[in-house]
Design a protein around this motif. Structure first.
Motif, PDB file in Angstrom:
ATOM      1  N   MET A 103       0.845  -1.192   0.000  1.00 43.54           N
ATOM      2  CA  MET A 103       0.000   0.000   0.000  1.00 43.54           C
ATOM      3  C   MET A 103       0.879   1.240   0.000  1.00 43.54           C
ATOM      4  SD  MET A 103      -1.252   0.199   3.981  1.00 43.54           S
ATOM      5  CE  MET A 103      -1.499   1.942   4.132  1.00 43.54           C
ATOM      6  N   ASN A 104       0.288   2.332  -0.376  1.00 45.55           N
ATOM      7  CA  ASN A 104       0.942   3.629  -0.289  1.00 45.55           C
ATOM      8  C   ASN A 104       0.343   4.331   0.926  1.00 45.55           C
ATOM      9  OD1 ASN A 104       1.834   6.257  -0.481  1.00 45.55           O
ATOM     10  ND2 ASN A 104       1.396   6.463  -2.663  1.00 45.55           N
ATOM     11  N   PRO A 105       1.106   4.502   2.009  1.00 43.04           N
ATOM     12  CA  PRO A 105       0.541   5.092   3.229  1.00 43.04           C
ATOM     13  C   PRO A 105       0.132   6.553   3.061  1.00 43.04           C
ATOM     14  CG  PRO A 105       2.897   4.818   3.455  1.00 43.04           C
ATOM     15  CD  PRO A 105       2.513   4.172   2.158  1.00 43.04           C
ATOM     16  N   ARG A 118      -0.822  -9.306  11.596  1.00 43.53           N
ATOM     17  CA  ARG A 118      -0.553 -10.599  10.959  1.00 43.53           C
ATOM     18  C   ARG A 118       0.485 -10.480   9.838  1.00 43.53           C
ATOM     19  NH1 ARG A 118      -5.546 -10.498  12.947  1.00 43.53           N
ATOM     20  NH2 ARG A 118      -6.474 -12.426  13.744  1.00 43.53           N
ATOM     21  N   CYS A 119       1.015  -9.288   9.663  1.00 48.04           N
ATOM     22  CA  CYS A 119       1.954  -9.029   8.564  1.00 48.04           C
ATOM     23  C   CYS A 119       3.309  -8.595   9.113  1.00 48.04           C
ATOM     24  CB  CYS A 119       1.416  -7.910   7.667  1.00 48.04           C
ATOM     25  SG  CYS A 119      -0.114  -8.282   6.836  1.00 48.04           S
ATOM     26  N   ILE A 120       4.277  -8.648   8.248  1.00 48.02           N
ATOM     27  CA  ILE A 120       5.578  -8.031   8.522  1.00 48.02           C
ATOM     28  C   ILE A 120       5.592  -6.745   7.719  1.00 48.02           C
ATOM     29  CG2 ILE A 120       8.060  -8.228   8.225  1.00 48.02           C
ATOM     30  CD1 ILE A 120       7.714 -11.272   8.414  1.00 48.02           C
ATOM     31  N   GLU A 121       5.760  -5.627   8.398  1.00 45.90           N
ATOM     32  CA  GLU A 121       5.725  -4.337   7.714  1.00 45.90           C
ATOM     33  C   GLU A 121       7.127  -3.898   7.328  1.00 45.90           C
ATOM     34  OE1 GLU A 121       3.260  -1.166   9.244  1.00 45.90           O
ATOM     35  OE2 GLU A 121       2.143  -2.622  10.454  1.00 45.90           O
ATOM     36  N   VAL A 122       7.241  -3.477   6.091  1.00 48.07           N
ATOM     37  CA  VAL A 122       8.505  -2.951   5.553  1.00 48.07           C
ATOM     38  C   VAL A 122       8.178  -1.585   4.968  1.00 48.07           C
ATOM     39  CG1 VAL A 122      10.359  -3.271   3.893  1.00 48.07           C
ATOM     40  CG2 VAL A 122       9.331  -5.259   5.015  1.00 48.07           C
ATOM     41  N   CYS A 123       8.893  -0.567   5.398  1.00 49.16           N
ATOM     42  CA  CYS A 123       8.660   0.790   4.902  1.00 49.16           C
ATOM     43  C   CYS A 123       9.810   1.163   3.957  1.00 49.16           C
ATOM     44  CB  CYS A 123       8.604   1.755   6.078  1.00 49.16           C
ATOM     45  SG  CYS A 123       8.362   3.474   5.561  1.00 49.16           S
ATOM     46  N   LEU A 124       9.468   1.584   2.771  1.00 47.54           N
ATOM     47  CA  LEU A 124      10.456   2.033   1.800  1.00 47.54           C
ATOM     48  C   LEU A 124      10.317   3.531   1.634  1.00 47.54           C
ATOM     49  CD1 LEU A 124       9.984  -0.749  -0.890  1.00 47.54           C
ATOM     50  CD2 LEU A 124      11.668  -0.648   0.941  1.00 47.54           C
ATOM     51  N   LYS A 125      11.304   4.264   2.088  1.00 45.22           N
ATOM     52  CA  LYS A 125      11.284   5.713   2.009  1.00 45.22           C
ATOM     53  C   LYS A 125      11.771   6.182   0.646  1.00 45.22           C
ATOM     54  CE  LYS A 125      10.923   6.637   6.635  1.00 45.22           C
ATOM     55  NZ  LYS A 125      10.022   7.505   7.272  1.00 45.22           N
ATOM     56  N   HIS A 126      11.078   7.175   0.140  1.00 38.84           N
ATOM     57  CA  HIS A 126      11.501   7.782  -1.123  1.00 38.84           C
ATOM     58  C   HIS A 126      12.733   8.647  -0.881  1.00 38.84           C
ATOM     59  CE1 HIS A 126      11.309   9.371  -5.087  1.00 38.84           C
ATOM     60  NE2 HIS A 126      11.057  10.596  -4.682  1.00 38.84           N
ATOM     61  N   VAL A 127      13.748   8.435  -1.705  1.00 41.97           N
ATOM     62  CA  VAL A 127      14.994   9.164  -1.529  1.00 41.97           C
ATOM     63  C   VAL A 127      15.115  10.244  -2.571  1.00 41.97           C
ATOM     64  CG1 VAL A 127      17.475   8.954  -1.191  1.00 41.97           C
ATOM     65  CG2 VAL A 127      16.012   7.004  -0.794  1.00 41.97           C
TER      66      VAL A 127
END
Length: 127
Positions: A103-105, A118-127
């Protein structure tokens, strides 16, 4: 002209009646497994994109699947054959099945806390 049209309608009705009666009383509608059920049974990886746009009532149906040893209960496809004692269909995932949600937060919508737990959350920051 009217009698020709009436004859065509009668022929169509007769052919439709034959098709329905040859369907062994099941009716004209038939359940077809979607991509989720197919992926679960065949051990595919499935990516659900933009899950925050999905209504929470729909996503919450996946919660039991995402538990350890989880399964998906399909009540929408109707009750199983009499051989199963009239129970809903239960899908147990293939050992290789994987489900990825993204998803896009910064966009509209949320994902329930129950789903996020129930998920593993991974956040990818825009650089």
């Amino acid at each position: 002209l009217f009698s020709d049209r009436l004859s065509i309608c009668q022929q169509w009705l007769l052919s439709s009646q034959k098709k329905l009666s040859s369907n062994e009383g099941k009716g004209p509608f038939q359940w077809v497994d979607g991509i989720l059920v197919q992926a679960m049974e065949r051990g595919y990886w499935l990516h659900l994109e933009n899950v925050n746009f999905c209504p929470s009532s729909v996503l919450d149906r996946l919660n039991p699947l995402m538990e350890f040893g989880g399964e998906l209960v399909l009540t929408e496809c109707g009750i199983a054959d009499d051989n199963d004692g009239g129970k809903p269909r239960i899908i147990k995932p293939h050992p290789n099945f994987r489900l990825f949600l993204s998803m896009n937060p910064n966009s509209h919508g949320e994902v329930s806390r129950a789903m996020r737990n129930r998920c593993i959350e991974v956040c990818l920051k825009h650089v």
